[in-house]
Design a protein around this motif. Structure first.
Motif, PDB file in Angstrom:
ATOM      1  N   PRO A   1      39.778  54.035  36.390  1.00  0.00           N
ATOM      2  CA  PRO A   1      41.164  54.276  35.953  1.00  0.00           C
ATOM      3  C   PRO A   1      42.002  54.512  37.049  1.00  0.00           C
ATOM      4  O   PRO A   1      42.057  55.799  37.505  1.00  0.00           O
ATOM      5  N   ALA A   2      42.561  53.628  37.982  1.00  0.00           N
ATOM      6  CA  ALA A   2      43.390  54.160  39.228  1.00  0.00           C
ATOM      7  C   ALA A   2      44.526  52.875  39.314  1.00  0.00           C
ATOM      8  O   ALA A   2      43.996  52.258  39.474  1.00  0.00           O
ATOM      9  N   GLY A   3      45.562  53.601  38.897  1.00  0.00           N
ATOM     10  CA  GLY A   3      46.812  52.785  38.928  1.00  0.00           C
ATOM     11  C   GLY A   3      46.830  51.872  37.721  1.00  0.00           C
ATOM     12  O   GLY A   3      45.985  52.103  36.837  1.00  0.00           O
ATOM     13  N   PRO A   4      47.656  50.893  37.670  1.00  0.00           N
ATOM     14  CA  PRO A   4      47.846  50.326  36.363  1.00  0.00           C
ATOM     15  C   PRO A   4      46.599  49.299  36.164  1.00  0.00           C
ATOM     16  O   PRO A   4      46.075  48.879  36.954  1.00  0.00           O
ATOM     17  N   ALA A   5      46.367  49.100  34.700  1.00  0.00           N
ATOM     18  CA  ALA A   5      45.149  48.619  34.320  1.00  0.00           C
ATOM     19  C   ALA A   5      45.632  47.007  34.231  1.00  0.00           C
ATOM     20  O   ALA A   5      45.814  46.286  33.185  1.00  0.00           O
ATOM     21  N   MET A   6      45.901  46.404  35.341  1.00  0.00           N
ATOM     22  CA  MET A   6      46.380  45.020  35.515  1.00  0.00           C
ATOM     23  C   MET A   6      46.090  44.604  36.877  1.00  0.00           C
ATOM     24  O   MET A   6      45.687  45.327  38.002  1.00  0.00           O
ATOM     25  N   ARG A   7      45.678  43.346  37.106  1.00  0.00           N
ATOM     26  CA  ARG A   7      45.644  42.893  38.666  1.00  0.00           C
ATOM     27  C   ARG A   7      46.747  43.307  39.399  1.00  0.00           C
ATOM     28  O   ARG A   7      47.910  42.942  39.070  1.00  0.00           O
ATOM     29  N   VAL A   8      46.557  43.787  40.743  1.00  0.00           N
ATOM     30  CA  VAL A   8      47.308  44.458  41.867  1.00  0.00           C
ATOM     31  C   VAL A   8      46.846  43.573  42.849  1.00  0.00           C
ATOM     32  O   VAL A   8      45.882  43.668  43.217  1.00  0.00           O
ATOM     33  N   PRO A   9      47.680  42.944  43.817  1.00  0.00           N
ATOM     34  CA  PRO A   9      47.292  42.284  45.050  1.00  0.00           C
ATOM     35  C   PRO A   9      46.622  43.463  45.906  1.00  0.00           C
ATOM     36  O   PRO A   9      47.330  44.569  46.005  1.00  0.00           O
ATOM     37  N   LYS A  10      45.662  43.146  46.520  1.00  0.00           N
ATOM     38  CA  LYS A  10      44.866  44.271  47.250  1.00  0.00           C
ATOM     39  C   LYS A  10      45.877  44.966  48.218  1.00  0.00           C
ATOM     40  O   LYS A  10      45.265  46.158  48.506  1.00  0.00           O
TER      41      LYS A  10
END
Length: 412
Positions: free
Chosen positions: A77-86
């Motif tokens: 769990p690091a940042g939003p639980a959604m796809r984020v561009p790398k």
């Protein structure tokens, strides 16, 4: 009394954006996902206790999953639980590193292997003060990306400085090709702390498909494979096709075929084909399932891999495993994998289309040479690029850094 068997080595693989469980073909899902998944599986087969740490990018993901091969995958769990561009994940790395530190204080691994530069920041933070050796594989270097993409590079501004700091702080850098070693030395990494172990391919999956029979009178088939991004050089292949008579070009990659109409790069490539009057000989296949790729590669006369730059380049060794010769740009890992005049041909990355076409035509017009190159390519893959050999090489690096860490007592 039976002798006490030593506990299996505990290995932590940190791969912040590239999960071994991900479906391939997305914007940030490709070679690194395959590398981490295959390495984890083959280390587990050797008796290693393997845990992969990757960022939780969906709300419905469990904290921990164990694969059929016995590899534990932890969704951090690091940042939003959604796809984020790398390229936007750097602010999530302190939280990622804190999670690792809490885990590793309770149960430290014997060695940590970070994949990609941001994983290196998290891994070093998690291992700090615990005496755990950290191995770093970059998979792609910011220096190379910046050189080729210039103002179009979307990496965080601090990437180059952070990559250099990681190279100095980790126990060992594991490069995938000789070209990368030169880049690392230029970054200030001590050559004595760099080991080279290539990426791999499964030669049981990528193998010649014997029952393919193509009509002798049909067009010669050229195949290019990869994500639909400009740097992959598909436009170069299309331009060369104009001077390659009686040939067709298939391009595999990108979204599903019925979604290609909404893909900007696919539309650009269609326009390039129209400009060169070869639109009737170019087919964009879209995404091709992993299990269909050996048949597709086996059915091609030549596989073209023509990127501007390529950290390693998995496509040439997949093609060679299928006994299909390769024409590749002389960049990155291609310089190691494709032996010019033995398994295929290397061409300059800035090669003009007419010369590239001459190289292609000369090969297509020499079936005996094509067959010889195909056999040599398969033999080369079996000798150097199977995942078994890759895992052996990586495991030797782990043993060396563990021994070095125990002798020096250094906290790294």
């Amino acid at each position: 009394m039976s002798p006490v068997r030593p506990a299996p080595p505990r290995v932590a693989l940190v791969s912040e954006h590239a999960s071994p469980l991900a479906d391939l073909g997305g914007p940030d899902a490709g070679g690194q996902n395959v590398y981490v998944a295959q390495l984890a599986d083959h280390l587990a087969l050797r008796g290693h206790d393997v845990t992969v740490y990757t960022r939780r990018d969906a709300r419905d993901l469990p904290l921990e999953v164990t694969t059929a091969g016995g590899v534990k995958v932890v969704h951090v769990p690091a940042g939003p639980a959604m796809r984020v561009p790398k390229d936007e994940l750097l602010p999530c790395m302190p939280e990622f590193g804190s999670f690792l530190a809490n885990r590793w204080r309770a149960a430290p691994p014997d060695v940590v292997h970070a994949h990609f530069w941001m994983s290196g920041t998290a891994a070093l933070a998690g291992a700090r003060g615990l005496g755990i050796p950290v191995v770093q594989t970059y998979h792609a270097l910011g220096t190379v990306k910046k050189r080729h993409q210039g103002s179009e590079d979307t990496s965080p501004p601090r990437r180059l400085a952070i990559e250099a700091a990681i190279g100095r702080a980790c126990r060992r850098v594991l490069a995938t090709c000789a070209d990368e070693v030169a880049e690392l030395i230029a970054m200030g990494v001590d050559r004595d702390r760099v080991s080279v172990v290539p990426c791999g391919v499964d030669p049981r999956h990528f193998a010649p498909v014997a029952d393919i029979a193509r009509a002798a009178a049909g067009p010669r088939r050229l195949l290019a494979v990869g994500r639909l991004v400009r740097r992959k050089g598909f436009d170069r292949a299309i331009a060369a096709l104009a001077a390659v008579p009686d040939a067709e070009l298939l391009i595999a990659g990108g979204p599903e075929a019925d979604l290609l109409f909404a893909e900007p790069e696919a539309e650009r490539l269609r326009k390039v084909a129209e400009e060169h009057s070869v639109a009737d000989r170019v087919t964009l296949l879209g995404a091709v399932a992993h299990d269909r790729m050996p048949r597709l590669m086996s059915g091609a006369d030549l596989v073209l891999s023509l990127p501007d730059y390529e950290p390693f380049g998995i496509v040439p060794i997949e093609a060679m495993a299928c006994r299909t010769p390769v024409v590749a740009t002389a960049v990155g890992g291609h310089l190691d994998t494709v032996v010019d005049g033995v398994t295929g041909a290397l061409v300059p990355p800035a090669d003009d289309p007419s010369h590239l076409a001459q190289v292609i035509v000369a090969l297509l017009d020499d079936p005996e040479r094509l067959a010889r190159y195909g056999r040599a390519g398969r033999e080369r893959v079996l000798a150097h690029y199977s995942w078994d050999r890759v895992a052996d090489g990586v495991a030797r690096v782990y043993s060396a850094v563990r021994a070095s860490a125990s002798l020096s007592g250094a906290v790294r």
